[in-house]
Design an enzyme around this catalytic site. Structure first.
Site, PDB file in Angstrom:
ATOM      1  N   ARG A  71      -9.297   3.449  15.371  1.00 19.99           N
ATOM      2  CA  ARG A  71      -9.979   3.224  14.090  1.00 19.99           C
ATOM      3  C   ARG A  71     -11.371   2.638  14.315  1.00 19.99           C
ATOM      4  NH1 ARG A  71      -5.980  -0.151  10.550  1.00 19.99           N
ATOM      5  NH2 ARG A  71      -7.641   0.041   8.985  1.00 19.99           N
ATOM      6  N   ASN A 105     -11.129  -3.443   2.542  1.00 23.62           N
ATOM      7  CA  ASN A 105     -11.418  -2.676   3.742  1.00 23.62           C
ATOM      8  C   ASN A 105     -11.752  -3.584   4.922  1.00 23.62           C
ATOM      9  OD1 ASN A 105     -11.087  -0.534   2.046  1.00 23.62           O
ATOM     10  ND2 ASN A 105     -13.277  -0.115   1.799  1.00 23.62           N
ATOM     11  N   HIS A 122      -8.742  -8.662   3.647  1.00 24.50           N
ATOM     12  CA  HIS A 122      -7.779  -8.274   4.670  1.00 24.50           C
ATOM     13  C   HIS A 122      -8.370  -8.365   6.068  1.00 24.50           C
ATOM     14  CE1 HIS A 122      -5.626  -5.773   1.350  1.00 24.50           C
ATOM     15  NE2 HIS A 122      -5.336  -7.061   1.278  1.00 24.50           N
ATOM     16  N   GLY A 191     -12.024   3.133  -5.404  1.00 25.94           N
ATOM     17  CA  GLY A 191     -11.297   3.682  -4.259  1.00 25.94           C
ATOM     18  C   GLY A 191     -10.111   2.887  -3.795  1.00 25.94           C
ATOM     19  N   GLU A 219      -8.810   9.996  -8.884  1.00 25.27           N
ATOM     20  CA  GLU A 219      -7.550  10.033  -9.655  1.00 25.27           C
ATOM     21  C   GLU A 219      -7.615   9.156 -10.898  1.00 25.27           C
ATOM     22  OE1 GLU A 219      -4.904  10.639  -5.563  1.00 25.27           O
ATOM     23  OE2 GLU A 219      -4.686   8.801  -6.753  1.00 25.27           O
TER      24      GLU A 219
HETATM   25  C1  BV8 Z   1       1.322 -10.969   1.346  1.00 22.96           C
HETATM   26  C2  BV8 Z   1      -5.421  -4.622   6.758  1.00 22.96           C
HETATM   27  C3  BV8 Z   1       2.219 -13.111   0.995  1.00 22.96           C
HETATM   28  C4  BV8 Z   1      -4.750  -4.079   7.958  1.00 22.96           C
HETATM   29  C5  BV8 Z   1      -3.980  -4.183   4.847  1.00 22.96           C
HETATM   30  C6  BV8 Z   1       7.028  -5.116  -2.806  1.00 22.96           C
HETATM   31  C7  BV8 Z   1       6.348  -5.187  -4.009  1.00 22.96           C
HETATM   32  C8  BV8 Z   1       5.104  -5.811  -4.108  1.00 22.96           C
HETATM   33  C9  BV8 Z   1       4.507  -6.363  -2.975  1.00 22.96           C
HETATM   34  C10 BV8 Z   1       5.185  -6.264  -1.791  1.00 22.96           C
HETATM   35  C11 BV8 Z   1       6.429  -5.650  -1.684  1.00 22.96           C
HETATM   36  N1  BV8 Z   1       6.821  -5.723  -0.397  1.00 22.96           N
HETATM   37  C12 BV8 Z   1       5.872  -6.350   0.330  1.00 22.96           C
HETATM   38  C13 BV8 Z   1       4.893  -6.717  -0.514  1.00 22.96           C
HETATM   39  C14 BV8 Z   1       3.687  -7.453  -0.180  1.00 22.96           C
HETATM   40  C15 BV8 Z   1       2.718  -6.524   0.539  1.00 22.96           C
HETATM   41  C16 BV8 Z   1       2.408  -5.304  -0.302  1.00 22.96           C
HETATM   42  O1  BV8 Z   1       1.679  -5.384  -1.277  1.00 22.96           O
HETATM   43  N2  BV8 Z   1       2.984  -4.151   0.114  1.00 22.96           N
HETATM   44  C17 BV8 Z   1       2.738  -2.913  -0.597  1.00 22.96           C
HETATM   45  C18 BV8 Z   1       2.773  -1.742   0.422  1.00 22.96           C
HETATM   46  C19 BV8 Z   1       3.815  -2.748  -1.664  1.00 22.96           C
HETATM   47  N3  BV8 Z   1       1.507  -7.301   0.692  1.00 22.96           N
HETATM   48  C20 BV8 Z   1       1.360  -8.072   1.785  1.00 22.96           C
HETATM   49  O2  BV8 Z   1       2.156  -8.094   2.696  1.00 22.96           O
HETATM   50  C21 BV8 Z   1       0.126  -8.943   1.791  1.00 22.96           C
HETATM   51  N4  BV8 Z   1       0.508 -10.291   2.125  1.00 22.96           N
HETATM   52  O3  BV8 Z   1       1.846 -10.539   0.351  1.00 22.96           O
HETATM   53  O4  BV8 Z   1       1.500 -12.247   1.825  1.00 22.96           O
HETATM   54  C22 BV8 Z   1       3.479 -13.359   1.720  1.00 22.96           C
HETATM   55  C23 BV8 Z   1       3.426 -13.888   2.998  1.00 22.96           C
HETATM   56  C24 BV8 Z   1       4.613 -14.147   3.656  1.00 22.96           C
HETATM   57  C25 BV8 Z   1       5.843 -13.844   3.054  1.00 22.96           C
HETATM   58  C26 BV8 Z   1       5.857 -13.259   1.775  1.00 22.96           C
HETATM   59  C27 BV8 Z   1       4.683 -13.007   1.108  1.00 22.96           C
HETATM   60  C28 BV8 Z   1      -0.850  -8.479   2.860  1.00 22.96           C
HETATM   61  C29 BV8 Z   1      -1.390  -7.119   2.488  1.00 22.96           C
HETATM   62  C30 BV8 Z   1      -2.525  -6.773   3.438  1.00 22.96           C
HETATM   63  C31 BV8 Z   1      -2.083  -5.659   4.347  1.00 22.96           C
HETATM   64  N5  BV8 Z   1      -3.238  -5.219   5.141  1.00 22.96           N
HETATM   65  N6  BV8 Z   1      -5.043  -3.840   5.585  1.00 22.96           N
HETATM   66  C32 BV8 Z   1      -5.348  -2.768   8.368  1.00 22.96           C
HETATM   67  O5  BV8 Z   1      -6.272  -2.254   7.715  1.00 22.96           O
HETATM   68  O6  BV8 Z   1      -4.860  -2.241   9.389  1.00 22.96           O
HETATM   69  S1  BV8 Z   1      -3.608  -3.302   3.462  1.00 22.96           S
HETATM   70  C33 BV8 Z   1      -4.353  -1.774   3.492  1.00 22.96           C
HETATM   71  O7  BV8 Z   1      -3.979  -1.163   2.238  1.00 22.96           O
HETATM   72  C34 BV8 Z   1      -5.861  -1.755   3.483  1.00 22.96           C
HETATM   73  O8  BV8 Z   1      -6.448  -3.028   3.409  1.00 22.96           O
HETATM   74  C35 BV8 Z   1      -6.179  -0.991   2.222  1.00 22.96           C
HETATM   75  O9  BV8 Z   1      -7.371  -1.338   1.668  1.00 22.96           O
HETATM   76  C36 BV8 Z   1      -5.053  -1.465   1.397  1.00 22.96           C
HETATM   77  C37 BV8 Z   1      -4.833  -0.853   0.087  1.00 22.96           C
HETATM   78  O10 BV8 Z   1      -4.926   0.533   0.209  1.00 22.96           O
HETATM   79  P1  BV8 Z   1      -6.153   1.218  -0.576  1.00 22.96           P
HETATM   80  O11 BV8 Z   1      -7.419   0.590  -0.115  1.00 22.96           O
HETATM   81  O12 BV8 Z   1      -5.861   1.170  -2.040  1.00 22.96           O
HETATM   82  O13 BV8 Z   1      -6.116   2.656  -0.021  1.00 22.96           O
HETATM   83  P2  BV8 Z   1      -5.129   3.814  -0.481  1.00 22.96           P
HETATM   84  O14 BV8 Z   1      -5.120   4.844   0.587  1.00 22.96           O
HETATM   85  O15 BV8 Z   1      -3.830   3.216  -0.936  1.00 22.96           O
HETATM   86  O16 BV8 Z   1      -5.842   4.418  -1.777  1.00 22.96           O
HETATM   87  C38 BV8 Z   1      -7.080   5.075  -1.597  1.00 22.96           C
HETATM   88  C39 BV8 Z   1      -7.583   5.326  -3.006  1.00 22.96           C
HETATM   89  O17 BV8 Z   1      -8.888   5.872  -2.903  1.00 22.96           O
HETATM   90  C40 BV8 Z   1      -6.750   6.328  -3.775  1.00 22.96           C
HETATM   91  O18 BV8 Z   1      -6.537   5.843  -5.085  1.00 22.96           O
HETATM   92  C41 BV8 Z   1      -7.629   7.592  -3.800  1.00 22.96           C
HETATM   93  O19 BV8 Z   1      -7.471   8.317  -5.019  1.00 22.96           O
HETATM   94  C42 BV8 Z   1      -8.997   6.986  -3.740  1.00 22.96           C
HETATM   95  N7  BV8 Z   1     -10.033   7.846  -3.155  1.00 22.96           N
HETATM   96  C43 BV8 Z   1      -9.890   8.839  -2.236  1.00 22.96           C
HETATM   97  N8  BV8 Z   1     -11.101   9.385  -1.967  1.00 22.96           N
HETATM   98  C44 BV8 Z   1     -12.009   8.714  -2.730  1.00 22.96           C
HETATM   99  C45 BV8 Z   1     -11.336   7.738  -3.476  1.00 22.96           C
HETATM  100  N9  BV8 Z   1     -11.959   6.907  -4.335  1.00 22.96           N
HETATM  101  C46 BV8 Z   1     -13.296   7.059  -4.453  1.00 22.96           C
HETATM  102  N10 BV8 Z   1     -14.023   7.964  -3.770  1.00 22.96           N
HETATM  103  C47 BV8 Z   1     -13.420   8.807  -2.895  1.00 22.96           C
HETATM  104  N11 BV8 Z   1     -14.140   9.726  -2.217  1.00 22.96           N
END
Ligand code: BV8
Ligand code: ZN
Length: 244
Positions: A71, A105, A122, A191, A219
């Site tokens: 990456r 990001n 993040h 995004g 979207e």
């Molecule tokens: C935490 C860094 C407290 C690493 C990342 C169940 C329910 C709810 C929550 C949870 C659950 N189970 C677990 C959780 C918590 C979990 C979570 O939310 N999980 C999700 C999957 C459900 N969260 C955590 O663990 C967070 N910490 O809660 O701590 C805690 C602590 C201890 C014990 C308990 C609780 C930590 C989350 C951080 C994870 N790290 N990144 C790395 O990069 O390697 S997250 C990762 O996803 C990135 O940061 C990214 O930014 C993020 C979100 O994704 P998006 O950015 O939204 O990207 P995505 O692909 O999803 O969407 C892209 C969008 O762009 C789309 O909508 C698309 O239409 C659009 N798009 C496409 N092209 C374009 C565009 N838009 C504009 N222009 C374009 N051209």
């Protein structure tokens, strides 16, 4: 996207005293950086959610580092796009302190586009931290030495300076992001699929505090409301038109 939505968004933005932009991986898509949940979310046979965890790193630090080093290479070869540039222009145009950039990001493209101090919820690909002594260092190029990299002070294994699933976000950074969303008249969400918490909660916090949310995403779907404007399209096209 109906031009009246764009005109309404432009007028709303022009009248805002305080603006927060909240970005996700979609803003970097047009720079060639894969998003998480789109087709690009896969690496070899792994899903990002399965690799970006402390468990995966403990189990196989070398394999997780191969993903991060890849990456870093992709990002090092990428350029900020017109969407990043538009947010940098917006920061320059608004009074100091009137604009906050919050990003999920880790690619550092906002800094390369000219935004001065994005809140990186993040973490970033461009810092590593020793898992033994905590020593941190900034990277100016992708890690190329043997993986996993080792700490110069204690030879401990270094980890990427990002927040993994299950890990806490940097508290002071998140608090500043909450405060910015509470005080903003307009929040431009760009995004992000709004799947990952607690980052995704920021939009609700802004809306509850009375902000108008402008949603920039291919979207993004209406219906628009008094305080929500959907601008369906790629950030590289929409943001320059919005900020022009
Ligand atoms: C935490 C860094 C407290 C690493 C990342 C169940 C329910 C709810 C929550 C949870 C659950 N189970 C677990 C959780 C918590 C979990 C979570 O939310 N999980 C999700 C999957 C459900 N969260 C955590 O663990 C967070 N910490 O809660 O701590 C805690 C602590 C201890 C014990 C308990 C609780 C930590 C989350 C951080 C994870 N790290 N990144 C790395 O990069 O390697 S997250 C990762 O996803 C990135 O940061 C990214 O930014 C993020 C979100 O994704 P998006 O950015 O939204 O990207 P995505 O692909 O999803 O969407 C892209 C969008 O762009 C789309 O909508 C698309 O239409 C659009 N798009 C496409 N092209 C374009 C565009 N838009 C504009 N222009 C374009 N051209
Ligand atoms: Zn060390």
């Amino acid at each position: 996207m109906p031009t009246d939505s764009l005109e309404r968004a432009r007028a709303t933005l022009a009248g805002a005293a305080r603006v927060t932009a909240l970005t996700g991986s979609g803003i970097s898509a047009e720079s060639g950086v894969p998003t998480f949940r789109g087709a690009g979310g896969l690496w070899r046979t792994h899903r990002a959610e399965d690799l970006a965890t402390p468990e995966a790193f403990t189990r196989d630090p070398r394999m997780v580092w191969e993903w991060y080093a890849w990456r870093q290479e992709v990002v090092a070869l990428a350029e900020p796009n017109a969407g990043h540039a538009a947010l940098a222009a917006l920061e320059r145009r608004l009074e100091p302190g009137a604009f906050t950039l919050v990003t999920q990001n880790v690619d550092g493209l906002h800094q390369r586009a000219g935004n001065t101090e994005p809140l990186e919820l993040h973490g970033t690909l461009w810092r590593v931290r020793c898992t033994e002594c905590g020593e941190e260092r900034a990277l100016i190029e992708p890690v190329t030495e043997s993986l996993p990299p080792r700490c110069a002070l204690c030879d401990g294994i270094e980890r990427p300076g990002v927040v993994w699933f299950g890990e806490e976000l940097p508290e002071e950074v998140f608090e500043m992001a909450v405060e910015a969303c509470r005080r903003s008249d307009v929040v431009v969400v760009v995004g992000t699929s709004g799947v990952v918490y607690p980052a995704a909660a920021l939009v609700e916090i802004a809306r509850a505090a009375g902000a108008t949310v402008i949603d920039v995403n291919p979207e993004a779907r209406g219906p628009d409301s008094e305080r929500r404007i959907a601008l369906a399209g790629p950030a590289g096209t929409i943001l320059p038109a919005l900020v022009r």
